[in-house]
Write a protein that holds these residues in place. Structure first.
Motif, mmCIF file in Angstrom:
data_model
loop_
_atom_site.group_PDB
_atom_site.id
_atom_site.type_symbol
_atom_site.label_atom_id
_atom_site.label_comp_id
_atom_site.label_asym_id
_atom_site.label_seq_id
_atom_site.Cartn_x
_atom_site.Cartn_y
_atom_site.Cartn_z
ATOM 1 N N ASP A 9 0.861 -1.175 0.000
ATOM 2 C CA ASP A 9 0.000 0.000 0.000
ATOM 3 C C ASP A 9 0.904 1.234 0.000
ATOM 4 O OD1 ASP A 9 -1.719 2.192 0.799
ATOM 5 O OD2 ASP A 9 -3.172 0.674 1.418
ATOM 6 N N PRO A 10 0.694 2.156 -0.912
ATOM 7 C CA PRO A 10 1.569 3.340 -0.952
ATOM 8 C C PRO A 10 1.441 4.228 0.278
ATOM 9 C CG PRO A 10 -0.303 3.604 -2.443
ATOM 10 C CD PRO A 10 -0.317 2.177 -1.990
ATOM 11 N N ASP A 11 0.360 4.025 1.064
ATOM 12 C CA ASP A 11 0.151 4.842 2.257
ATOM 13 C C ASP A 11 0.748 4.232 3.518
ATOM 14 O OD1 ASP A 11 -1.245 6.721 0.780
ATOM 15 O OD2 ASP A 11 -3.159 5.706 1.091
ATOM 16 N N TYR A 12 1.283 3.019 3.426
ATOM 17 C CA TYR A 12 1.836 2.388 4.622
ATOM 18 C C TYR A 12 2.976 3.196 5.225
ATOM 19 C CZ TYR A 12 -0.444 -2.226 4.387
ATOM 20 O OH TYR A 12 -1.331 -3.268 4.417
ATOM 21 N N LYS A 13 2.971 3.286 6.552
ATOM 22 C CA LYS A 13 4.150 3.724 7.293
ATOM 23 C C LYS A 13 4.842 2.474 7.800
ATOM 24 C CE LYS A 13 5.789 6.599 11.127
ATOM 25 N NZ LYS A 13 5.403 7.580 12.177
ATOM 26 N N HIS A 14 6.146 2.414 7.638
ATOM 27 C CA HIS A 14 6.918 1.222 7.994
ATOM 28 C C HIS A 14 7.845 1.557 9.154
ATOM 29 C CE1 HIS A 14 10.459 -1.655 6.888
ATOM 30 N NE2 HIS A 14 9.717 -2.155 7.865
ATOM 31 N N THR A 15 7.667 0.836 10.268
ATOM 32 C CA THR A 15 8.588 0.943 11.393
ATOM 33 C C THR A 15 9.066 -0.457 11.741
ATOM 34 O OG1 THR A 15 6.840 0.753 13.066
ATOM 35 C CG2 THR A 15 7.378 2.967 12.290
ATOM 36 N N LYS A 16 10.082 -0.548 12.565
ATOM 37 C CA LYS A 16 10.587 -1.868 12.953
ATOM 38 C C LYS A 16 11.266 -1.778 14.312
ATOM 39 C CE LYS A 16 14.767 -1.265 10.137
ATOM 40 N NZ LYS A 16 15.563 -1.823 9.009
ATOM 41 N N ILE A 17 11.370 -2.935 14.961
ATOM 42 C CA ILE A 17 12.029 -3.013 16.260
ATOM 43 C C ILE A 17 12.702 -4.371 16.370
ATOM 44 C CG2 ILE A 17 10.043 -3.948 17.536
ATOM 45 C CD1 ILE A 17 10.820 -2.029 19.840
ATOM 46 N N GLN A 18 13.879 -4.379 16.974
ATOM 47 C CA GLN A 18 14.630 -5.616 17.146
ATOM 48 C C GLN A 18 14.314 -6.241 18.499
ATOM 49 O OE1 GLN A 18 17.018 -7.260 14.976
ATOM 50 N NE2 GLN A 18 16.581 -8.833 16.511
ATOM 51 N N VAL A 19 13.868 -7.479 18.499
ATOM 52 C CA VAL A 19 13.676 -8.210 19.741
ATOM 53 C C VAL A 19 15.030 -8.762 20.181
ATOM 54 C CG1 VAL A 19 12.538 -10.159 20.863
ATOM 55 C CG2 VAL A 19 11.339 -8.856 19.084
ATOM 56 N N PRO A 20 15.520 -8.445 21.387
ATOM 57 C CA PRO A 20 16.804 -8.993 21.836
ATOM 58 C C PRO A 20 16.815 -10.513 21.745
ATOM 59 C CG PRO A 20 16.050 -7.277 23.341
ATOM 60 C CD PRO A 20 14.925 -7.545 22.398
ATOM 61 N N ASP A 21 17.832 -11.056 21.084
ATOM 62 C CA ASP A 21 17.948 -12.504 20.875
ATOM 63 C C ASP A 21 16.684 -13.062 20.217
ATOM 64 O OD1 ASP A 21 19.295 -14.962 20.960
ATOM 65 O OD2 ASP A 21 18.310 -15.531 22.828
ATOM 66 N N VAL A 47 7.747 -6.699 21.574
ATOM 67 C CA VAL A 47 9.021 -7.217 22.076
ATOM 68 C C VAL A 47 8.791 -8.102 23.293
ATOM 69 C CG1 VAL A 47 11.178 -6.567 23.226
ATOM 70 C CG2 VAL A 47 10.459 -5.367 21.152
ATOM 71 N N LYS A 48 7.986 -7.622 24.232
ATOM 72 C CA LYS A 48 7.691 -8.410 25.438
ATOM 73 C C LYS A 48 6.969 -9.701 25.070
ATOM 74 C CE LYS A 48 7.382 -4.251 28.319
ATOM 75 N NZ LYS A 48 6.473 -3.362 29.095
ATOM 76 N N LEU A 49 6.089 -9.628 24.084
ATOM 77 C CA LEU A 49 5.361 -10.803 23.617
ATOM 78 C C LEU A 49 6.322 -11.875 23.111
ATOM 79 C CD1 LEU A 49 3.201 -12.571 22.162
ATOM 80 C CD2 LEU A 49 3.058 -10.746 20.437
ATOM 81 N N PHE A 50 7.231 -11.522 22.219
ATOM 82 C CA PHE A 50 8.159 -12.502 21.663
ATOM 83 C C PHE A 50 9.098 -13.058 22.727
ATOM 84 C CE2 PHE A 50 6.925 -11.102 17.417
ATOM 85 C CZ PHE A 50 7.046 -12.264 16.694
ATOM 86 N N GLN A 51 9.534 -12.205 23.640
ATOM 87 C CA GLN A 51 10.413 -12.686 24.701
ATOM 88 C C GLN A 51 9.703 -13.691 25.597
ATOM 89 O OE1 GLN A 51 11.524 -8.768 26.235
ATOM 90 N NE2 GLN A 51 13.632 -9.080 25.530
ATOM 91 N N SER A 52 8.466 -13.400 25.969
ATOM 92 C CA SER A 52 7.714 -14.290 26.831
ATOM 93 C C SER A 52 7.375 -15.590 26.116
ATOM 94 C CB SER A 52 6.425 -13.610 27.299
ATOM 95 O OG SER A 52 5.680 -14.457 28.145
ATOM 96 N N ALA A 53 6.913 -15.501 24.873
ATOM 97 C CA ALA A 53 6.527 -16.691 24.125
ATOM 98 C C ALA A 53 7.723 -17.609 23.885
ATOM 99 C CB ALA A 53 5.890 -16.290 22.803
ATOM 100 N N TYR A 60 11.355 -18.763 19.099
ATOM 101 C CA TYR A 60 10.914 -18.420 17.748
ATOM 102 C C TYR A 60 12.083 -18.615 16.791
ATOM 103 C CZ TYR A 60 8.984 -15.639 13.897
ATOM 104 O OH TYR A 60 8.530 -15.201 12.675
ATOM 105 N N PRO A 61 11.936 -19.402 15.719
ATOM 106 C CA PRO A 61 13.093 -19.821 14.931
ATOM 107 C C PRO A 61 13.453 -18.932 13.745
ATOM 108 C CG PRO A 61 11.181 -21.076 14.260
ATOM 109 C CD PRO A 61 10.718 -20.149 15.353
ATOM 110 N N TYR A 62 12.597 -17.972 13.403
ATOM 111 C CA TYR A 62 12.820 -17.199 12.184
ATOM 112 C C TYR A 62 13.431 -15.830 12.499
ATOM 113 C CZ TYR A 62 9.687 -20.693 10.158
ATOM 114 O OH TYR A 62 9.100 -21.862 9.765
ATOM 115 N N PRO A 63 14.074 -15.195 11.528
ATOM 116 C CA PRO A 63 14.738 -13.911 11.802
ATOM 117 C C PRO A 63 13.825 -12.697 11.734
ATOM 118 C CG PRO A 63 15.226 -14.611 9.564
ATOM 119 C CD PRO A 63 14.441 -15.741 10.200
ATOM 120 N N VAL A 64 12.604 -12.855 11.205
ATOM 121 C CA VAL A 64 11.723 -11.703 10.998
ATOM 122 C C VAL A 64 10.283 -12.044 11.337
ATOM 123 C CG1 VAL A 64 13.146 -10.654 9.185
ATOM 124 C CG2 VAL A 64 11.355 -12.297 8.571
#
Length: 228
Positions: A9-21, A47-53, A60-64
């Motif tokens: 979508d041309p209107d998307y705003k794209h942000t990102k965050i790195q989950v530690p490990d 971030v808290k979600l991925f760390q807890s899960a 979680y095995p994938y990089p993204v």
């Protein structure tokens, strides 16, 4: 992986965050007064979600992973989800937690959704309730009160059907929904009560380690718990 999604979508705003490990998580949403504040707050919760899960249910095995505004509710895919964007913060976080948890229960542990839908939606609902109780104030009636209430409703309704019913053969959508989401979560809740939390936690991780990237059925799951 066994499914995919893409979005543009041309209107998307794209942000990102790195989950530690953990993975790099990408966010794609349409900016506006109904989205900006909550979508800007969502990455920290994610971030808290991925760390807890990863700690509770297996790493979680994938990089993204990508969280994308789109669709008409929430729909899970490997390494991504489509979710509607104009939500209050808790609702936005809640649907994100649920769809991300499908990365474990269905994307990595690839159960047959036509036969064992409750191992997908039910296990995801159980894990989602646990994590939401960490991110927000827990339900005073119990972490899984919603699932138990759903089960009690269907049990009293007269339209309950057994979990051995094929997903496409339910007489009503209500019976299917309660079987998949509520009864699947209650199954884990009752099992945790029977074996005790420490054994339950160990067995759930053993289930992940034993059956990740495979296609477990109910007997495979039960066997892991018996061995643990």
């Amino acid at each position: 992986i066994h499914d995919f999604v893409w979005a543009a979508d041309p209107d998307y705003k794209h942000t990102k965050i790195q989950v530690p490990d953990g993975p790099m998580v990408h966010f794609f949403y349409q900016p506006g007064e109904k989205t900006d504040k909550n979508w800007e707050a969502l990455p920290d919760y994610t971030v808290k979600l991925f760390q807890s899960a990863s700690r509770k249910y297996g790493k979680y095995p994938y990089p993204v992973y990508s969280i994308i505004q789109g669709g008409d509710g929430g729909m899970e895919y490997p390494m991504a989800t489509l979710i509607t964007g104009n939500r209050k913060l808790r609702s936005l976080v809640g649907v994100t937690v649920h769809e991300v948890m499908h990365s474990w229960y269905q994307m990595i542990l690839g159960t047959n959704e036509a036969l064992y839908y409750w191992m997908d939606e039910g296990f995801t609902s159980y894990a989602s309730s646990v994590i939401m109780a960490e991110l927000f104030e827990a339900n005073p009636d119990g972490v899984h009160a919603g699932s138990y209430n759903g089960y009690q409703y269907i049990a009293k309704s007269g339209i309950e059907e057994p979990l051995t019913t094929h997903a496409d053969h339910f007489k009503t959508n209500t019976a299917y929904g309660m079987a998949a989401y509520s009864k699947g979560a209650v199954f884990l809740g009752q099992l945790e009560y029977i074996v005790g939390k420490s054994i339950f936690d160990r067995a759930l991780l053993a289930y992940y380690d034993t059956w990740k990237f495979k296609h477990p059925n109910p007997n495979d799951f039960i066997r892991v718990f018996e061995k643990t």
